[in-house]
Write a protein that holds these residues in place. Structure first.
Motif, PDB file in Angstrom:
ATOM      1  N   SER A  57       0.797  -0.994  -0.034  1.00  0.00           N
ATOM      2  CA  SER A  57       0.010  -0.091   0.077  1.00  0.00           C
ATOM      3  C   SER A  57       0.939   1.383  -0.077  1.00  0.00           C
ATOM      4  CB  SER A  57      -1.039  -0.130   1.091  1.00  0.00           C
ATOM      5  OG  SER A  57      -0.529   0.299   2.431  1.00  0.00           O
ATOM      6  N   THR A  88       0.755   4.036  -2.966  1.00  0.00           N
ATOM      7  CA  THR A  88       0.632   5.432  -2.570  1.00  0.00           C
ATOM      8  C   THR A  88       1.401   6.118  -3.251  1.00  0.00           C
ATOM      9  OG1 THR A  88      -0.626   4.750  -0.482  1.00  0.00           O
ATOM     10  CG2 THR A  88       0.290   6.980  -0.571  1.00  0.00           C
ATOM     11  N   LEU A  98      -4.539   7.913  -2.875  1.00  0.00           N
ATOM     12  CA  LEU A  98      -5.862   7.179  -2.277  1.00  0.00           C
ATOM     13  C   LEU A  98      -5.577   5.766  -1.718  1.00  0.00           C
ATOM     14  CD1 LEU A  98      -8.629   8.367  -4.661  1.00  0.00           C
ATOM     15  CD2 LEU A  98      -8.262   9.310  -2.366  1.00  0.00           C
ATOM     16  N   VAL A 111      -3.566   4.972   0.474  1.00  0.00           N
ATOM     17  CA  VAL A 111      -3.118   5.312   1.695  1.00  0.00           C
ATOM     18  C   VAL A 111      -4.171   4.594   2.577  1.00  0.00           C
ATOM     19  CG1 VAL A 111      -4.132   7.376   2.392  1.00  0.00           C
ATOM     20  CG2 VAL A 111      -2.248   6.791   3.488  1.00  0.00           C
ATOM     21  N   TRP A 112      -5.539   4.718   1.995  1.00  0.00           N
ATOM     22  CA  TRP A 112      -6.615   4.068   2.626  1.00  0.00           C
ATOM     23  C   TRP A 112      -6.428   2.383   2.893  1.00  0.00           C
ATOM     24  CZ3 TRP A 112      -9.312   6.898   5.740  1.00  0.00           C
ATOM     25  CH2 TRP A 112      -9.642   8.189   5.392  1.00  0.00           C
ATOM     26  N   THR A 147      -3.506   1.083   3.506  1.00  0.00           N
ATOM     27  CA  THR A 147      -2.758   1.105   4.774  1.00  0.00           C
ATOM     28  C   THR A 147      -3.700   1.318   6.150  1.00  0.00           C
ATOM     29  OG1 THR A 147      -1.107   2.125   3.562  1.00  0.00           O
ATOM     30  CG2 THR A 147      -0.743   2.068   6.011  1.00  0.00           C
ATOM     31  N   VAL A 148      -4.608   2.292   5.971  1.00  0.00           N
ATOM     32  CA  VAL A 148      -5.427   2.540   7.124  1.00  0.00           C
ATOM     33  C   VAL A 148      -6.335   1.445   7.397  1.00  0.00           C
ATOM     34  CG1 VAL A 148      -7.512   3.879   8.009  1.00  0.00           C
ATOM     35  CG2 VAL A 148      -5.526   4.905   6.770  1.00  0.00           C
ATOM     36  N   PHE A 149      -6.812   0.533   6.209  1.00  0.00           N
ATOM     37  CA  PHE A 149      -7.644  -0.698   6.481  1.00  0.00           C
ATOM     38  C   PHE A 149      -6.872  -1.621   7.218  1.00  0.00           C
ATOM     39  CE2 PHE A 149      -9.050  -4.592   4.809  1.00  0.00           C
ATOM     40  CZ  PHE A 149     -10.429  -5.022   5.220  1.00  0.00           C
TER      41      PHE A 149
END
Length: 66
Positions: free
Chosen positions: A18, A22, A28, A30-31, A33-35
């Motif tokens: 990710s 990114t 986008l 990066v989401w 990574t957040v998930f």
């Protein structure tokens, strides 16, 4: 490779992937990574990990890492 190590390796690969996506494709990603991070936190508190369930279905055996 044990189930625990497989899940950790998969999470690490997903985070690195990710970050690469990114940087080189779209911010986008990066989401993703957040998930992955949120999934790691929820599995620490609930004990349920979707990746572990998938690896079990694929035949990865739980066991001692040593």
């Amino acid at each position: 490779m044990t189930l625990d190590r497989s899940v950790l390796a998969f999470a690490g690969i997903m985070v690195l992937l990710s970050v690469v996506l990114t940087i080189w494709v779209s911010p986008l990603f990066v989401w993703l990574t957040v998930f992955v991070g949120l999934n790691l936190v929820q599995s620490a508190f609930t004990g349920f990990c979707p990746a572990a369930a998938v690896f079990k279905m694929l035949g990865v055996k739980p066991g001692r890492a040593f």
